[in-house]
Scaffold this active site. Structure first.
Site, PDB file in Angstrom:
ATOM      1  CE1 TYR A  33       1.006  -0.263   4.446  1.00  0.00           C
ATOM      2  CE2 TYR A  33      -0.078   1.862   4.395  1.00  0.00           C
ATOM      3  CZ  TYR A  33       0.734   0.950   5.037  1.00  0.00           C
ATOM      4  OH  TYR A  33       1.283   1.268   6.259  1.00  0.00           O
ATOM      5  NE  ARG A  52       6.863   4.017   0.492  1.00  0.00           N
ATOM      6  CZ  ARG A  52       6.599   4.838   1.506  1.00  0.00           C
ATOM      7  NH1 ARG A  52       7.548   5.149   2.359  1.00  0.00           N
ATOM      8  NH2 ARG A  52       5.402   5.342   1.660  1.00  0.00           N
ATOM      9  NE  ARG A 101      -5.639 -19.855   4.330  1.00  0.00           N
ATOM     10  CZ  ARG A 101      -4.863 -20.706   5.000  1.00  0.00           C
ATOM     11  NH1 ARG A 101      -4.977 -22.008   4.805  1.00  0.00           N
ATOM     12  NH2 ARG A 101      -3.959 -20.259   5.864  1.00  0.00           N
ATOM     13  CE  LYS A 150       3.121   3.113   3.204  1.00  0.00           C
ATOM     14  NZ  LYS A 150       3.240   3.120   4.661  1.00  0.00           N
ATOM     15  CD  GLU A 182       9.635   1.654  10.558  1.00  0.00           C
ATOM     16  OE1 GLU A 182       9.611   2.609   9.760  1.00  0.00           O
ATOM     17  OE2 GLU A 182       9.531   0.471  10.189  1.00  0.00           O
TER      18      GLU A 182
HETATM   19  N1  PDD Z   1       2.738   5.015   7.253  1.00  0.00           N
HETATM   20  N2  PDD Z   1       7.374   3.749   8.887  1.00  0.00           N
HETATM   21  C1  PDD Z   1       6.224   3.031   8.866  1.00  0.00           C
HETATM   22  C2  PDD Z   1       6.200   1.710   9.541  1.00  0.00           C
HETATM   23  C3  PDD Z   1       5.090   3.547   8.201  1.00  0.00           C
HETATM   24  O1  PDD Z   1       3.963   2.827   8.171  1.00  0.00           O
HETATM   25  C4  PDD Z   1       5.167   4.819   7.588  1.00  0.00           C
HETATM   26  C5  PDD Z   1       4.006   5.415   6.839  1.00  0.00           C
HETATM   27  C6  PDD Z   1       6.381   5.530   7.659  1.00  0.00           C
HETATM   28  C7  PDD Z   1       6.553   6.878   7.021  1.00  0.00           C
HETATM   29  O2  PDD Z   1       6.610   6.791   5.616  1.00  0.00           O
HETATM   30  P1  PDD Z   1       6.106   7.987   4.687  1.00  0.00           P
HETATM   31  O3  PDD Z   1       6.861   9.186   5.096  1.00  0.00           O
HETATM   32  O4  PDD Z   1       6.440   7.536   3.329  1.00  0.00           O
HETATM   33  O5  PDD Z   1       4.617   8.132   4.942  1.00  0.00           O
HETATM   34  C8  PDD Z   1       7.462   4.957   8.310  1.00  0.00           C
HETATM   35  C9  PDD Z   1       1.560   5.475   6.550  1.00  0.00           C
HETATM   36  C10 PDD Z   1       1.398   6.965   6.583  1.00  0.00           C
HETATM   37  C11 PDD Z   1       0.341   4.727   7.074  1.00  0.00           C
HETATM   38  O6  PDD Z   1       0.500   3.533   7.286  1.00  0.00           O
HETATM   39  O7  PDD Z   1      -0.733   5.308   7.226  1.00  0.00           O
END
Ligand code: PDD
Length: 286
Positions: A33, A52, A101, A150, A182
Site C-alpha cells: 500500500y 516506492r 486458498r 510497505k 521506527e
Molecule cells: N505510514 N514507517 C512506517 C512503519 C510507516 O507505516 C510509515 C508510513 C512511515 C513513514 O513513511 P512515509 O513518510 O512515506 O509516509 C514509516 C503510513 C502513513 C500509514 O500507514 O498510514
C-alpha cells in the site's frame, strides 16, 4: 456523505465496492500500500510514493497494475470526485483472487486487486497536535524482517498503537536490540546539540518518503544530520524528538516512556522542519 472509491477500474460509491473473500490481501496480507497526502487539493510527493510502490511490488514478484501516469490520473480523479482539499489517498494492490486458498502464489497472470480511496482531513496541515507535541511509549519491535516493503501486514503496529492508547499516550516507538527502529507508522528522530539523528535505511525500517524530503530540506538549511540508530535513553536525554510520515508530516514528540524531552514543548528544529516541509511540499504538489 458516501465517498466515491476506486476498485479495479471502476469508480463506485463506497457501499458498493467489494473484493472477493479469496483475495490474497484478505487471506494472506499479500499486498502492498501507499498513503499520499493531499494539500490544497494537490498530491504531495506523488512521484516518491509511485517509485516506492514499484519497489514494494518488485520485491514481492508482483506486476505493476498500471503505469505511473494512470495511477496519477486515478489519484486526481478521486481527489476531484470527493472534493478533497486536505487529506490522504490510500492505495492498495494485492496479488488478487486465485479462487481458493493456497500458500503458493497464484499464476502470474492472476489479475491484481487495486483499491484506492480518499480520507478527508480538513485542517491536516494546521494540526493543533503539532503545536503541543505528542507522547510515546516504547514497545519491543516484533514485526517481520522486511519492513522496507510497505505491506498490509499491520497487525503488530496496531497492537503497539493499542498499547500506547492503554498507556494514555499517542503512539509507540518500536525497539529492537536496544535501538529504536521506527514508530508504529512513522520514522523517528532525535535532536542533540543541533544534530538530527535518525536510523539509517535498511530492511529494518520503511524508507519514508517524508523522511527523504525532510533530510533533503535539513541539508539545504545547513542542519547537521547523522543517520544512525539511537536508544530510548538517548531519546529521553535529547533536546528534541519528532517523527515523520505522509499523514502527520513532521510531528514533535515531547515525552518518551514518561520522560519529558527538552522543555516538554515542540523544539525549534522540529517546528522549523515542519514549516519548511509544508511550505516546500505545497509548492511542489501536483
Ligand atoms: N505510514 N514507517 C512506517 C512503519 C510507516 O507505516 C510509515 C508510513 C512511515 C513513514 O513513511 P512515509 O513518510 O512515506 O509516509 C514509516 C503510513 C502513513 C500509514 O500507514 O498510514
Amino acid at each position: 456523505m458516501s465517498r466515491t472509491v476506486y476498485v479495479n477500474g471502476a469508480y463506485l460509491p463506497e457501499e458498493e465496492a467489494t473484493v472477493s473473500i479469496f483475495d490474497r490481501g484478505f487471506l494472506m496480507a499479500d499486498g502492498v500500500y501507499e498513503v499520499t497526502s493531499v494539500l490544497d487539493g494537490k498530491l504531495v510527493d506523488f512521484q516518491g510514493h509511485a517509485i516506492r510502490l514499484e519497489r514494494s511490488l518488485k520485491e514481492l514478484d508482483m506486476a505493476q497494475p498500471m503505469s505511473t501516469e494512470e495511477l496519477l490520473a486515478v489519484h486526481r480523479e478521486l481527489v476531484s470526485r470527493n472534493d478533497i482539499v486536505e487529506g490522504m489517498i490510500y492505495l492498495q494492490v494485492t496479488r488478487g483472487n486465485p479462487g481458493d486458498r493456497d500458500f503458493a502464489y497464484p499464476p502470474a497472470d492472476t489479475p491484481p486487486t487495486v483499491v484506492m480511496f480518499t480520507q478527508n482531513k480538513p485542517g491536516l496541515a494546521d494540526s493543533p497536535v503539532a503545536k503541543t507535541g505528542i507522547k510515546v511509549i516504547s514497545v519491543e519491535d516484533l514485526r517481520w524482517g522486511r519492513r522496507d516493503i510497505k505491506t498490509v501486514q499491520l497487525l503488530y503496529p496496531s497492537m503497539a498503537k493499542m498499547a500506547a492508547k492503554a498507556a494514555k499516550v499517542d503512539d509507540a516507538w518500536l525497539v529492537e536490540d536496544g535501538k529504536v527502529t521506527e514508530g508504529t507508522s512513522n520514522n523517528t528522530y532525535i535532536v542533540k546539540g543541533g544534530t538530527i539523528i535518525t536510523r539509517e535505511l535498511s530492511h529494518d525500517i520503511l524508507h519514508g518518503i517524508t523522511r527523504a524530503a525532510v533530510l533533503r530540506f535539513a541539508a539545504e538549511a545547513q542542519m547537521q544530520v547523522e543517520e544512525r540508530a539511537f536508544t530510548i535513553e538517548e531519546a529521553q536525554a535529547a533536546d528534541e524528538a519528532f517523527f515523520t510520515s505522509a499523514s502527520a508530516f513532521v510531528m514533535p514528540v515531547v515525552e518518551v516512556d514518561g520522560a519529558q524531552i527538552g522543555s516538554g514543548a515542540p523544539g525549534p528544529v522540529a517546528t522549523r522542519l515542519r514549516e519548511i516541509y509544508l511550505e516546500e511540499s505545497l509548492k511542489a504538489a501536483i
